[in-house]
Write a protein that holds these residues in place. Structure first.
Motif, PDB file in Angstrom:
ATOM      1  N   PRO A   1       0.834  -1.208   0.000  1.00 44.74           N
ATOM      2  CA  PRO A   1       0.000   0.000   0.000  1.00 44.74           C
ATOM      3  C   PRO A   1       0.869   1.258   0.000  1.00 44.74           C
ATOM      4  O   PRO A   1       2.020   1.221   0.433  1.00 44.74           O
ATOM      5  CB  PRO A   1      -0.785  -0.112   1.313  1.00 44.74           C
ATOM      6  CG  PRO A   1       0.036  -0.990   2.191  1.00 44.74           C
ATOM      7  CD  PRO A   1       0.795  -1.913   1.283  1.00 44.74           C
ATOM      8  N   TYR A   2       0.322   2.356  -0.493  1.00 51.55           N
ATOM      9  CA  TYR A   2       1.031   3.632  -0.535  1.00 51.55           C
ATOM     10  C   TYR A   2       1.266   4.142   0.876  1.00 51.55           C
ATOM     11  O   TYR A   2       0.347   4.187   1.693  1.00 51.55           O
ATOM     12  CB  TYR A   2       0.201   4.639  -1.337  1.00 51.55           C
ATOM     13  CG  TYR A   2       0.801   6.022  -1.380  1.00 51.55           C
ATOM     14  CD1 TYR A   2       1.973   6.258  -2.082  1.00 51.55           C
ATOM     15  CD2 TYR A   2       0.190   7.090  -0.733  1.00 51.55           C
ATOM     16  CE1 TYR A   2       2.523   7.533  -2.127  1.00 51.55           C
ATOM     17  CE2 TYR A   2       0.727   8.360  -0.782  1.00 51.55           C
ATOM     18  CZ  TYR A   2       1.893   8.573  -1.475  1.00 51.55           C
ATOM     19  OH  TYR A   2       2.425   9.831  -1.522  1.00 51.55           O
ATOM     20  N   LYS A   3       2.502   4.528   1.161  1.00 51.39           N
ATOM     21  CA  LYS A   3       2.816   5.013   2.504  1.00 51.39           C
ATOM     22  C   LYS A   3       3.339   6.452   2.479  1.00 51.39           C
ATOM     23  O   LYS A   3       3.855   6.947   3.473  1.00 51.39           O
ATOM     24  CB  LYS A   3       3.876   4.114   3.154  1.00 51.39           C
ATOM     25  CG  LYS A   3       3.412   2.683   3.376  1.00 51.39           C
ATOM     26  CD  LYS A   3       4.409   1.937   4.257  1.00 51.39           C
ATOM     27  CE  LYS A   3       4.179   0.433   4.267  1.00 51.39           C
ATOM     28  NZ  LYS A   3       4.771  -0.252   3.096  1.00 51.39           N
ATOM     29  N   GLY A   4       3.232   7.100   1.362  1.00 49.10           N
ATOM     30  CA  GLY A   4       3.768   8.464   1.245  1.00 49.10           C
ATOM     31  C   GLY A   4       2.837   9.523   1.819  1.00 49.10           C
ATOM     32  O   GLY A   4       1.892   9.220   2.535  1.00 49.10           O
ATOM     33  N   GLU A   5       3.115  10.754   1.492  1.00 51.35           N
ATOM     34  CA  GLU A   5       2.345  11.891   2.004  1.00 51.35           C
ATOM     35  C   GLU A   5       0.919  11.862   1.466  1.00 51.35           C
ATOM     36  O   GLU A   5       0.685  11.472   0.323  1.00 51.35           O
ATOM     37  CB  GLU A   5       2.994  13.198   1.531  1.00 51.35           C
ATOM     38  CG  GLU A   5       4.452  13.359   1.907  1.00 51.35           C
ATOM     39  CD  GLU A   5       4.636  13.656   3.378  1.00 51.35           C
ATOM     40  OE1 GLU A   5       3.729  14.260   3.990  1.00 51.35           O
ATOM     41  OE2 GLU A   5       5.689  13.292   3.919  1.00 51.35           O
ATOM     42  N   ASN A   6      -0.040  12.310   2.291  1.00 53.93           N
ATOM     43  CA  ASN A   6      -1.421  12.439   1.819  1.00 53.93           C
ATOM     44  C   ASN A   6      -1.567  13.625   0.876  1.00 53.93           C
ATOM     45  O   ASN A   6      -2.398  13.612  -0.021  1.00 53.93           O
ATOM     46  CB  ASN A   6      -2.377  12.616   2.993  1.00 53.93           C
ATOM     47  CG  ASN A   6      -2.512  11.338   3.797  1.00 53.93           C
ATOM     48  OD1 ASN A   6      -2.395  10.238   3.246  1.00 53.93           O
ATOM     49  ND2 ASN A   6      -2.741  11.459   5.075  1.00 53.93           N
ATOM     50  N   PHE A   7      -0.753  14.634   1.104  1.00 56.74           N
ATOM     51  CA  PHE A   7      -0.757  15.758   0.173  1.00 56.74           C
ATOM     52  C   PHE A   7       0.616  16.406   0.166  1.00 56.74           C
ATOM     53  O   PHE A   7       1.408  16.249   1.096  1.00 56.74           O
ATOM     54  CB  PHE A   7      -1.849  16.788   0.523  1.00 56.74           C
ATOM     55  CG  PHE A   7      -1.674  17.433   1.872  1.00 56.74           C
ATOM     56  CD1 PHE A   7      -0.953  18.604   2.004  1.00 56.74           C
ATOM     57  CD2 PHE A   7      -2.228  16.869   3.004  1.00 56.74           C
ATOM     58  CE1 PHE A   7      -0.785  19.207   3.240  1.00 56.74           C
ATOM     59  CE2 PHE A   7      -2.071  17.462   4.251  1.00 56.74           C
ATOM     60  CZ  PHE A   7      -1.340  18.628   4.366  1.00 56.74           C
ATOM     61  N   MET A   8       0.906  17.096  -0.911  1.00 62.01           N
ATOM     62  CA  MET A   8       2.145  17.838  -1.058  1.00 62.01           C
ATOM     63  C   MET A   8       1.782  19.313  -1.172  1.00 62.01           C
ATOM     64  O   MET A   8       0.647  19.660  -1.491  1.00 62.01           O
ATOM     65  CB  MET A   8       2.896  17.399  -2.322  1.00 62.01           C
ATOM     66  CG  MET A   8       3.287  15.941  -2.342  1.00 62.01           C
ATOM     67  SD  MET A   8       4.663  15.524  -1.253  1.00 62.01           S
ATOM     68  CE  MET A   8       6.042  15.989  -2.305  1.00 62.01           C
ATOM     69  N   ILE A   9       2.768  20.160  -0.901  1.00 59.78           N
ATOM     70  CA  ILE A   9       2.564  21.601  -1.037  1.00 59.78           C
ATOM     71  C   ILE A   9       3.473  22.104  -2.145  1.00 59.78           C
ATOM     72  O   ILE A   9       4.655  21.748  -2.200  1.00 59.78           O
ATOM     73  CB  ILE A   9       2.936  22.328   0.280  1.00 59.78           C
ATOM     74  CG1 ILE A   9       2.090  21.837   1.454  1.00 59.78           C
ATOM     75  CG2 ILE A   9       2.819  23.846   0.110  1.00 59.78           C
ATOM     76  CD1 ILE A   9       0.667  22.297   1.452  1.00 59.78           C
ATOM     77  N   GLN A  10       2.918  22.904  -3.034  1.00 60.15           N
ATOM     78  CA  GLN A  10       3.745  23.554  -4.044  1.00 60.15           C
ATOM     79  C   GLN A  10       3.802  25.048  -3.756  1.00 60.15           C
ATOM     80  O   GLN A  10       2.773  25.677  -3.475  1.00 60.15           O
ATOM     81  CB  GLN A  10       3.191  23.316  -5.447  1.00 60.15           C
ATOM     82  CG  GLN A  10       4.102  23.921  -6.519  1.00 60.15           C
ATOM     83  CD  GLN A  10       3.707  23.528  -7.923  1.00 60.15           C
ATOM     84  OE1 GLN A  10       2.552  23.703  -8.306  1.00 60.15           O
ATOM     85  NE2 GLN A  10       4.648  23.007  -8.679  1.00 60.15           N
ATOM     86  N   CYS A  11       5.015  25.589  -3.808  1.00 61.13           N
ATOM     87  CA  CYS A  11       5.190  27.029  -3.675  1.00 61.13           C
ATOM     88  C   CYS A  11       4.581  27.705  -4.898  1.00 61.13           C
ATOM     89  O   CYS A  11       4.925  27.371  -6.028  1.00 61.13           O
ATOM     90  CB  CYS A  11       6.674  27.370  -3.562  1.00 61.13           C
ATOM     91  SG  CYS A  11       7.009  29.140  -3.642  1.00 61.13           S
ATOM     92  N   GLY A  12       3.675  28.656  -4.661  1.00 61.70           N
ATOM     93  CA  GLY A  12       3.010  29.344  -5.764  1.00 61.70           C
ATOM     94  C   GLY A  12       3.928  30.320  -6.481  1.00 61.70           C
ATOM     95  O   GLY A  12       3.594  30.812  -7.549  1.00 61.70           O
ATOM     96  N   VAL A  13       5.077  30.615  -5.895  1.00 56.79           N
ATOM     97  CA  VAL A  13       5.984  31.593  -6.493  1.00 56.79           C
ATOM     98  C   VAL A  13       7.052  30.915  -7.358  1.00 56.79           C
ATOM     99  O   VAL A  13       7.213  31.235  -8.524  1.00 56.79           O
ATOM    100  CB  VAL A  13       6.637  32.474  -5.403  1.00 56.79           C
ATOM    101  CG1 VAL A  13       7.690  33.395  -5.989  1.00 56.79           C
ATOM    102  CG2 VAL A  13       5.555  33.286  -4.681  1.00 56.79           C
ATOM    103  N   CYS A  14       7.781  29.930  -6.785  1.00 59.46           N
ATOM    104  CA  CYS A  14       8.877  29.325  -7.549  1.00 59.46           C
ATOM    105  C   CYS A  14       8.561  27.906  -8.038  1.00 59.46           C
ATOM    106  O   CYS A  14       9.309  27.352  -8.831  1.00 59.46           O
ATOM    107  CB  CYS A  14      10.170  29.320  -6.731  1.00 59.46           C
ATOM    108  SG  CYS A  14      10.192  28.111  -5.393  1.00 59.46           S
ATOM    109  N   GLY A  15       7.460  27.305  -7.551  1.00 56.21           N
ATOM    110  CA  GLY A  15       7.055  26.009  -8.078  1.00 56.21           C
ATOM    111  C   GLY A  15       7.638  24.801  -7.360  1.00 56.21           C
ATOM    112  O   GLY A  15       7.334  23.670  -7.716  1.00 56.21           O
ATOM    113  N   THR A  16       8.461  25.012  -6.330  1.00 57.94           N
ATOM    114  CA  THR A  16       8.997  23.893  -5.562  1.00 57.94           C
ATOM    115  C   THR A  16       7.875  23.086  -4.920  1.00 57.94           C
ATOM    116  O   THR A  16       6.959  23.663  -4.334  1.00 57.94           O
ATOM    117  CB  THR A  16       9.926  24.427  -4.438  1.00 57.94           C
ATOM    118  OG1 THR A  16      11.095  24.964  -5.029  1.00 57.94           O
ATOM    119  CG2 THR A  16      10.319  23.325  -3.466  1.00 57.94           C
TER     120      THR A  16
END
Ligand code: ZN
Length: 85
Positions: free
Chosen positions: A51-66
Motif C-alpha cells: 500500500p502507498y505510505k507516502g504523504e497524503n498531500f504535497m505543497i507547491q510554492c506558488g511563487v517558484c514552483g517547488t
C-alpha cells in the motif's frame, strides 16, 4: 493548516501555496496488454502489493514552483523565526 509555512527554496513566499492531494489508486493490469483488469481498494491488496505510505498531500510554492511535503515548509518557517529572535 494552522502553522506558518515558508518556501525552503525561494525563502520569500509565506502566502501563496498550492495543495496537491495524493490519491493512490491500486490497479491490476493484464501483463501482456497493460490493460486495467481491476481497480482495488487498499484492503483488497494481496501480500505482494504494497500500500502507498507516502504523504497524503504535497505543497507547491506558488511563487517558484517547488513541491515538497508540508513538513519541509513548516520547518523552514520555524527555522527562520528562530533566526530572527
Ligand atoms: Zn518558492
Amino acid at each position: 493548516m494552522t502553522r506558518p509555512l515558508l518556501c525552503p527554496t525561494c525563502k520569500s513566499n509565506r502566502m501563496r501555496f498550492t495543495v496537491i492531494e495524493q490519491m493512490p489508486r491500486y490497479m491490476r493490469l493484464d501483463p501482456q496488454s497493460g490493460e486495467v483488469v481491476a481497480e482495488l481498494s487498499s484492503d483488497q491488496l494481496d501480500a505482494f502489493h504494497q500500500p502507498y505510505k507516502g504523504e497524503n498531500f504535497m505543497i507547491q510554492c506558488g511563487v517558484c514552483g517547488t513541491t515538497e511535503p508540508e513538513e519541509r515548509f513548516a520547518k523552514m518557517a520555524q527555522h527562520m523565526q528562530g533566526q530572527r529572535s
